[in-house]
Design a protein around this motif. Sequence first.
Motif, PDB file in Angstrom:
ATOM      1  N   ASN A  70      -8.461  -5.282  -7.891  1.00 23.42           N
ATOM      2  CA  ASN A  70      -7.231  -4.466  -8.325  1.00 23.42           C
ATOM      3  C   ASN A  70      -7.040  -3.132  -8.444  1.00 23.42           C
ATOM      4  OD1 ASN A  70      -6.177  -7.465  -8.609  1.00 23.42           O
ATOM      5  ND2 ASN A  70      -6.453  -7.551 -10.646  1.00 23.42           N
ATOM      6  N   ASN A  71      -5.967  -2.748  -8.070  1.00 23.12           N
ATOM      7  CA  ASN A  71      -5.925  -1.278  -8.240  1.00 23.12           C
ATOM      8  C   ASN A  71      -6.799  -0.427  -7.145  1.00 23.12           C
ATOM      9  OD1 ASN A  71      -3.750  -1.581 -10.161  1.00 23.12           O
ATOM     10  ND2 ASN A  71      -5.492  -2.022 -11.570  1.00 23.12           N
ATOM     11  N   ILE A  72      -6.457  -0.550  -5.972  1.00 24.87           N
ATOM     12  CA  ILE A  72      -7.369   0.260  -5.104  1.00 24.87           C
ATOM     13  C   ILE A  72      -6.559   1.183  -4.166  1.00 24.87           C
ATOM     14  CG2 ILE A  72      -7.558  -1.613  -3.547  1.00 24.87           C
ATOM     15  CD1 ILE A  72     -10.071  -0.594  -2.679  1.00 24.87           C
ATOM     16  N   ILE A  73      -6.817   2.383  -4.205  1.00 23.58           N
ATOM     17  CA  ILE A  73      -6.155   3.332  -3.164  1.00 23.58           C
ATOM     18  C   ILE A  73      -7.155   3.717  -1.924  1.00 23.58           C
ATOM     19  CG2 ILE A  73      -5.219   5.686  -2.819  1.00 23.58           C
ATOM     20  CD1 ILE A  73      -4.426   5.466  -5.845  1.00 23.58           C
ATOM     21  N   ASN A 107      -2.290  -4.858  -6.074  1.00 22.09           N
ATOM     22  CA  ASN A 107      -2.139  -3.449  -6.308  1.00 22.09           C
ATOM     23  C   ASN A 107      -2.846  -2.392  -5.303  1.00 22.09           C
ATOM     24  OD1 ASN A 107      -0.107  -4.301  -8.174  1.00 22.09           O
ATOM     25  ND2 ASN A 107      -1.281  -3.425 -10.021  1.00 22.09           N
ATOM     26  N   VAL A 108      -2.703  -2.622  -4.015  1.00 23.84           N
ATOM     27  CA  VAL A 108      -3.569  -1.929  -3.063  1.00 23.84           C
ATOM     28  C   VAL A 108      -2.735  -1.277  -2.034  1.00 23.84           C
ATOM     29  CG1 VAL A 108      -4.796  -2.348  -0.942  1.00 23.84           C
ATOM     30  CG2 VAL A 108      -5.009  -4.165  -2.719  1.00 23.84           C
ATOM     31  N   LEU A 109      -3.097   0.162  -2.083  1.00 28.10           N
ATOM     32  CA  LEU A 109      -2.360   1.208  -1.549  1.00 28.10           C
ATOM     33  C   LEU A 109      -3.207   1.657  -0.446  1.00 28.10           C
ATOM     34  CD1 LEU A 109       0.204   3.240  -1.166  1.00 28.10           C
ATOM     35  CD2 LEU A 109      -0.831   4.622  -3.007  1.00 28.10           C
ATOM     36  N   ILE A 110      -2.589   1.517   0.779  1.00 28.35           N
ATOM     37  CA  ILE A 110      -3.287   1.892   2.242  1.00 28.35           C
ATOM     38  C   ILE A 110      -2.415   3.134   2.613  1.00 28.35           C
ATOM     39  CG2 ILE A 110      -4.484   1.478   4.221  1.00 28.35           C
ATOM     40  CD1 ILE A 110      -4.354  -1.265   3.075  1.00 28.35           C
ATOM     41  N   ASN A 131       1.381  -7.185  -3.697  1.00 28.58           N
ATOM     42  CA  ASN A 131       1.632  -6.074  -4.209  1.00 28.58           C
ATOM     43  C   ASN A 131       0.510  -5.067  -3.049  1.00 28.58           C
ATOM     44  OD1 ASN A 131       3.193  -6.824  -5.830  1.00 28.58           O
ATOM     45  ND2 ASN A 131       1.845  -6.221  -7.827  1.00 28.58           N
ATOM     46  N   ILE A 132       0.790  -5.338  -1.751  1.00 30.59           N
ATOM     47  CA  ILE A 132      -0.076  -4.539  -0.741  1.00 30.59           C
ATOM     48  C   ILE A 132       0.984  -3.634  -0.004  1.00 30.59           C
ATOM     49  CG2 ILE A 132      -1.663  -4.855   0.937  1.00 30.59           C
ATOM     50  CD1 ILE A 132      -2.629  -6.325  -1.204  1.00 30.59           C
ATOM     51  N   ILE A 133       0.608  -2.404  -0.240  1.00 35.09           N
ATOM     52  CA  ILE A 133       1.525  -1.147   0.566  1.00 35.09           C
ATOM     53  C   ILE A 133       0.720  -0.223   1.553  1.00 35.09           C
ATOM     54  CG2 ILE A 133       2.842   0.760  -0.295  1.00 35.09           C
ATOM     55  CD1 ILE A 133       2.814  -0.321  -3.082  1.00 35.09           C
ATOM     56  N   VAL A 134       1.410  -0.207   2.490  1.00 36.23           N
ATOM     57  CA  VAL A 134       1.124   0.460   3.846  1.00 36.23           C
ATOM     58  C   VAL A 134       2.047   1.504   3.884  1.00 36.23           C
ATOM     59  CG1 VAL A 134       0.025   0.345   6.000  1.00 36.23           C
ATOM     60  CG2 VAL A 134      -0.127  -1.569   4.832  1.00 36.23           C
ATOM     61  N   GLN A 135       1.388   2.834   3.931  1.00 37.09           N
ATOM     62  CA  GLN A 135       2.291   3.840   4.145  1.00 37.09           C
ATOM     63  C   GLN A 135       1.602   4.788   5.142  1.00 37.09           C
ATOM     64  OE1 GLN A 135       2.840   5.144   0.129  1.00 37.09           O
ATOM     65  NE2 GLN A 135       4.901   4.601   0.017  1.00 37.09           N
ATOM     66  N   ASN A 136       2.511   5.542   5.950  1.00 39.82           N
ATOM     67  CA  ASN A 136       2.121   6.597   6.747  1.00 39.82           C
ATOM     68  C   ASN A 136       0.609   6.608   7.717  1.00 39.82           C
ATOM     69  OD1 ASN A 136       4.435   8.023   5.607  1.00 39.82           O
ATOM     70  ND2 ASN A 136       2.911   8.516   3.821  1.00 39.82           N
TER      71      ASN A 136
END
Length: 479
Positions: A255-258, A281-284, A315-320
Amino acid sequence: MIANRIIALKRVLMVSTFTALVFSCAKQTTNVSDSDPWRRMELIIKSIPQTQFPDKTFNIKDYGAVADAKTSNTAAFEKAIKACTENGGGRVLVPDGKYLTGAIHLESNVNLHLEDNAEILFSLNPKDYPIVHTSWEGTELMNYSPLIYAKNKTNVAITGKGTLNGQANSTNWWIWSGGKDYGWKKGIPSQNDPQNREVLVDMAERGVPVTERIFGEGRYLRPNFIEFFQCNTVLVKDVKVINSPFWILHPIKTNNIIIDGVTVNSHGPNNDGCDPEYSQNVLIKNCTFNTGDDCIAIKAGRDADGRRVALPSKNIIVQNCKMVDGHGGVVIGSEISAGVNNVFVENCIMDSPNLDRAIRIKTNSKRGGVIENVFVRNLEVGTVKECVLKLNMFYNVYGSQTGNFIPTIRNISLENINVKNGGKYSVWAEGYKESPVENITLKNVVIHKVDSIYLLKNVKNINFINTYINEKKVAQIKN
């Protein structure tokens, strides 16, 4: 006595007020989330804690490391990491130079930092990777350690602009895949031999405890490159990762990884760029993927093992991000039995002649799983071979893939997408009569040079809003 009662009454009032406030905030957040998924994404990002490390440095050279690309530095890494964590944490520094090593096991409060011209070369000797609790294609087991591994750690990072080199190629790890394109020939052992992959899957189906699923030597199941297992508050930033034996970035039950600014360049078999599994809560963001398989593949366990663990990825987020090469841009599945929800993809570029699909969900009645709430916007796509969006409940690989676990796919949205060469279909969606694919929306989507508008089987409520395919506006489908 009276004073005590007054204090008690005040406490009750304070608790009641606090409880009301919590429920009010929760209701407000729910309303915001329901009406605006992108606001929900912003709230998730804000909730992810940042790693923090003391200003202390532990240089691996001070612990015996030699930068000659041939001396084993496994012990030096181990000593530096141990000293760092025992002294309250900090930065384990890898100076410029080439350092050969076996598995690196990280500890809490450790930031493994590579200088710009530092390169870690990982040993090609399987004996340099001890047996640990890990996972292989969505099934837990005891197998070769990932090249970089952390289990049950908090506040841990890999940073810097140096290179992590798995050294895999068609003469070593990749040949174990059994693929002719990767050096395999008849008579060479591989993961496809009956006592290997098939035995592991059977063990999981029979409920054999993970501690008794012992593989490793003689079983030819390749290790992941970077794996955070049951960790919390993790950062991977700026490093370059090349030539991986298997999956490349694999947060599992974490949980909670950038993952920020990472470059992946690895064209081996099953070389997915990033595979979050049972994680939330994974932000890539700001990453470049040039891979031999899917660029990003969100997982949630395979078959009985996924249902045993029962932790959805969410809550998996992929940006840019930029997808230079790979089978799929952002893929969900096929190891997906525990389900996936709340996936957000925005502001990405995908352009490769080898890109089969931009967005894909793959499952079947053996995998099952509920996959819902997938939101995609602002994509620039060059060429896709097959389709822009594929939602498939009949994914079939490695033999029979049918069972009694009918999957669910619902609430998929694509907005502001531009595709130059759309392949065979703009949308390919197949569901079951008793479980149709539900609620697909394409809004402000423009797709050029596609053979057919769509292939739809058992789909309920698909909406085309201001969407143009082959220069023609797509008419609304009556559902």
